[in-house]
Scaffold this active site. Sequence first.
Site, mmCIF file in Angstrom:
data_model
loop_
_atom_site.group_PDB
_atom_site.id
_atom_site.type_symbol
_atom_site.label_atom_id
_atom_site.label_comp_id
_atom_site.label_asym_id
_atom_site.label_seq_id
_atom_site.Cartn_x
_atom_site.Cartn_y
_atom_site.Cartn_z
ATOM 1 N N GLU A 165 -0.924 14.368 27.934
ATOM 2 C CA GLU A 165 0.024 13.251 27.750
ATOM 3 C C GLU A 165 -0.448 12.059 28.575
ATOM 4 O O GLU A 165 -1.457 12.130 29.277
ATOM 5 C CB GLU A 165 1.441 13.664 28.172
ATOM 6 N N ASP A 180 5.714 7.109 36.009
ATOM 7 C CA ASP A 180 4.992 6.692 34.796
ATOM 8 C C ASP A 180 4.626 5.207 34.805
ATOM 9 O O ASP A 180 4.934 4.476 33.842
ATOM 10 C CB ASP A 180 5.847 6.975 33.547
HETATM 11 O O1 FUB Z 1 8.706 10.750 32.648
HETATM 12 C C1 FUB Z 1 8.891 11.605 31.551
HETATM 13 C C2 FUB Z 1 7.582 12.172 31.108
HETATM 14 O O2 FUB Z 1 6.964 12.861 32.189
HETATM 15 C C3 FUB Z 1 6.550 11.154 30.716
HETATM 16 O O3 FUB Z 1 6.770 10.583 29.462
HETATM 17 C C4 FUB Z 1 5.323 11.982 30.834
HETATM 18 O O4 FUB Z 1 4.124 11.268 30.789
HETATM 19 C C5 FUB Z 1 5.572 12.656 32.174
HETATM 20 O O5 FUB Z 1 5.221 11.843 33.242
#
Ligand code: FUB
Length: 326
Positions: free
Chosen positions: A226, A19
């Site tokens: 996301e 991320d």
């Molecule tokens: O790393 C945890 C979660 O997985 C992140 O918040 C999302 O964007 C995905 O990458």
Amino acid sequence: MQNIAKPNEPLVTHIYTADPSAHVFEGKIYIYPSHDLNEERDSNDDGDQYNMKDYHVLSMDDFNSPCVDNGEVLNLRDIPWASEQLWAPDAAYKNNMYYFYFPARDKEGIFRIGVATSTTPSGPFKPEENYIPGSYSIDPAVLVDDDDKTYIYFGGLWGGQLEKWQTGAFNADGIGPDESAPAIGPRVAELSDDMLTFKETPEEIVIVDEEGNSLLAGDEERRYFEGPWVHKHNEYYYLSYSTGSTHYIVYAMSKNPKGPYVFKGRILNPVIGWTTHHSIVKHEEKWYLFYHDSSLSGGADNKRSVKYTELKYNDDGTIQTIKYEV
Ligand code: FUB
């Protein structure tokens, strides 16, 4: 631990990182990643496999220099309101301070967004006592605009709980819209001048196709899932994000930071591992995509590594799709 950063290779190999939110601060490249634990976890749709407990900050003088791990900058045990799962963070600079934004579950298990501060980009960061009032869901990304207005973008489906906030309040039983209905969009709010609170109630961003129709919930190759990131290039704002279940990084463009955004295309094809998450940053006249994959761990969803590659625009301002290379 140091490693010369080469394109499409892990920035560091002594820890797992994911991320990445990359910024140029004080002339150097700073990367604010999640810190994946080196532990075996079964994967599920709630993301319980992402059980992170602290953050490290990475930095590089330039793209020919070693990537430095500046060590732990914030730990779960020091965040009064949080219970677990330190997910994708971001950082911003304003008021001669560095602000670190991060999601975590509160004591009731609801994802919230917190903020922590430091006088240096490499931390350590001191968390506020409580999460940002009115915050929810995951994956904050902050844009300090040229006019000094500052926007926070956030939200994630499934484990990120965005389906549960469709009425503006938390509904533990909330589910996503019918596939023929408009998709749920990411949220945006202007931040207050002190960068610690929302100036307004977060709004939902609308993403439309070239005909002006909202992307639909069933359009999993294009709809928002996301990992929002907003950057500016020439007169446009670019909102890029993960499509989650179809594993693309895609983007949409607008002349307004709050949209509506017009869907344009793909930036990155699926990588090894379920999640894909990125940021885009300019350094010395070139643009770069920071992303992660699970190649170093042999494909473990919860053991990812941050990488980078160059990103190029076409003359009309659209972005060239990047070929994923392992
Ligand atoms: O790393 C945890 C979660 O997985 C992140 O918040 C999302 O964007 C995905 O990458």
